[in-house]
Design an enzyme around this catalytic site. Structure first.
Site, short mmCIF file in Angstrom:
data_model
loop_
_atom_site.label_atom_id
_atom_site.label_comp_id
_atom_site.label_asym_id
_atom_site.label_seq_id
_atom_site.Cartn_x
_atom_site.Cartn_y
_atom_site.Cartn_z
N CYS A 1 -12.74 0.69 15.84
CA CYS A 1 -13.93 1.75 16.25
C CYS A 1 -15.17 1.43 15.33
CB CYS A 1 -13.39 3.08 16.03
SG CYS A 1 -14.39 4.30 17.26
N SER B 1 0.82 -1.26 0.01
CA SER B 1 -0.03 -0.18 0.18
C SER B 1 0.78 1.30 0.20
CB SER B 1 -0.90 0.01 1.40
OG SER B 1 -1.53 1.04 1.34
N1 PLP Z 1 -3.25 -4.52 5.41
C1 PLP Z 1 -2.90 -4.04 6.41
C2 PLP Z 1 -1.87 -5.03 7.24
C3 PLP Z 1 -2.81 -2.63 6.72
O1 PLP Z 1 -2.31 -2.16 7.91
C4 PLP Z 1 -3.77 -1.84 6.11
C5 PLP Z 1 -4.24 -0.59 6.60
O2 PLP Z 1 -3.89 -0.24 7.73
C6 PLP Z 1 -4.48 -2.57 4.82
C7 PLP Z 1 -4.13 -3.94 4.45
C8 PLP Z 1 -5.19 -1.61 4.09
O3 PLP Z 1 -4.46 -0.79 3.16
P1 PLP Z 1 -5.22 0.48 2.57
O4 PLP Z 1 -5.39 1.45 3.71
O5 PLP Z 1 -3.88 0.75 1.59
O6 PLP Z 1 -6.43 -0.01 1.71
#
Ligand code: PLP
Length: 398
Positions: A333, A206
């Protein structure tokens, strides 16, 4: 000056990333699918970014599919792999099995739940007390019809690193596909898809966890792995992800990947880990009744998850915010109510212990001065909350 200790929620944009994106919001606006010069310029920029992301992960550029972020990459991986099995096997009454863990981000957990509602059998591996799942548990959970295993690389709440290289090897030997959500690991730790992670088939990243903008991300899809698309439309991303590319975001992600490579090569993780350890040990020494969740696990170098006896994490975070410290809690939350973290509960913490845990996560921009200030402010805020608590208790039970 505020002290930002919430980098696992989102990272600040690096100035180099902003500069790299800037032209693509002004004169460089062409659609990368257009044949004219403006389109060719943005196409070249998108492909350069693809090469940068591939270099960070040590894979080939063709194996990178740009997405809108970690959530889409995770959903694409799970649904994309299992959709053909749903179409073919479930229709014939043959079972389809997915293995994941109960410490995943909701992007994986809720995608797995949606697949379960469509008939997929789902097994969630439980972690040990330190928040790490075991290879033996994976081996025991595999069934002849297990098609996909999805285990995250670093946990977003505790930083605990899962033995993904080993789990992927076991999965491959079984003939199933292995996905890892590396959103909290990429650009913090080396991720080598041709070395340690050569058996990983799919890997999510991400942008906004690695100093690029929100709404950008990528899924690594190893050559030969077929996925059903989530979206239908144009032939973008080699038919894998329809929709005109987010050119400025992709350029930002590419720039962030280049910066991450340099940072990793220059001992960035060691420096970050030293600051994190200073913060953690300082707080453990200064705050009575504090302990670190996942302290016994290998961890991402930037994350502290601190449990503080008798403290309500929500009240503490508000008090810290008022003192200029941004942090977060290992809890979700939902509908205005704070639910105890599913990750901490899975590790065996009680709901009260989970509700008294906060997450402090450093970014590459965190300085030693930030840590020194945090070490002065946080113990004082906790002492004040405890004293208020005692006063309230005394006035309600005189
Ligand atoms: N996977 C993990 C481990 C994350 O920490 C996050 C976001 O906090 C995501 C997926 C989701 O990513 P995005 O916010 O880019 O959709």
């Amino acid at each position: 000056m505020r002290i930002y200790l919430d980098a696992n929620a989102t990272t600040p944009l690096l100035p180099e990333v902003v500069s790299a994106m800037h032209p693509f919001w002004s004169e460089g606006f062409g659609n990368p699918s257009s044949a004219h010069a403006g389109g060719q310029r943005t196409r070249a920029a998108v492909e350069r970014a693809r090469t940068s992301v591939a270099s960070l992960l040590n894979c080939t550029p063709r194996e990178i599919v740009f997405t809108s972020g970690g959530t889409e990459s995770d959903n694409f991986a799970l649904t994309g792999v299992l959709q053909p099995y749903l179409d073919r096997f479930l229709a014939q009454g043959q079972p389809v099995h997915l293995i994941t863990t109960n410490i995943e981000h909701h992007a994986v957990l809720f995608a797995a739940e949606a697949l379960e509602r469509r008939g997929v059998e789902v097994t969630c591996l439980a972690p040990n007390h330190a928040g790490v799942v075991s290879a033996d548990d994976l081996t025991a959970a595999l069934r002849p019809h297990t098609r996909l295993v999805s285990v995250m690389l670093a946990n977003n709440e505790t930083g605990a690193i899962q033995p993904v290289g080993k789990l992927a090897r076991i999965t491959k030997a079984h003939g199933a596909i292995f996905h890892t959500d590396a959103v909290q690991a990429a650009a913090k730790l080396p991720v080598d898809l041709s070395g340690e992670f050569k058996n990983v088939d799919l890997l999510s990243i991400s942008g906004h966890k690695m100093y690029a903008p929100q709404g950008t991300g990528a899924l690594f899809v190893r050559k030969g792995v077929n996925l059903s698309p989530l979206f239908y439309g144009g032939p973008h991303e080699r038919q894998r992800r329809a929709g005109t590319e987010n050119v400025p975001g992709i350029v930002g992600l590419g720039c962030a990947a280049d910066l991450a490579r340099s940072w990793l090569a220059e001992n960035g993780p060691e420096h970050m880990r030293a600051l994190r350890d200073k913060l953690e040990s300082g707080l453990l020494a200064a705050v009575p009744g504090a302990s670190a969740n996942s302290a016994d696990a290998p961890r991402a170098p930037n994350t502290v998850n601190l449990r503080i006896d008798g403290i309500d994490a929500e009240r503490l975070l508000i008090a810290l915010d008022l003192q200029g410290i941004s942090a977060s809690f290992g809890a979700a939350c939902q509908s205005g109510a704070t639910e105890p973290s599913h990750v901490l509960l899975a590790m065996g913490l009680s709901p009260a212990e989970a509700r008294s845990s906060i997450r402090l996560s450093l970014s590459r921009l965190t300085t030693e001065g930030d840590i020194d200030s945090a070490l002065q402010i946080i113990p004082l805020v906790i002492a004040k909350l405890r004293s208020l608590h005692r006063q309230q208790a005394a006035s309600t039970h005189p």
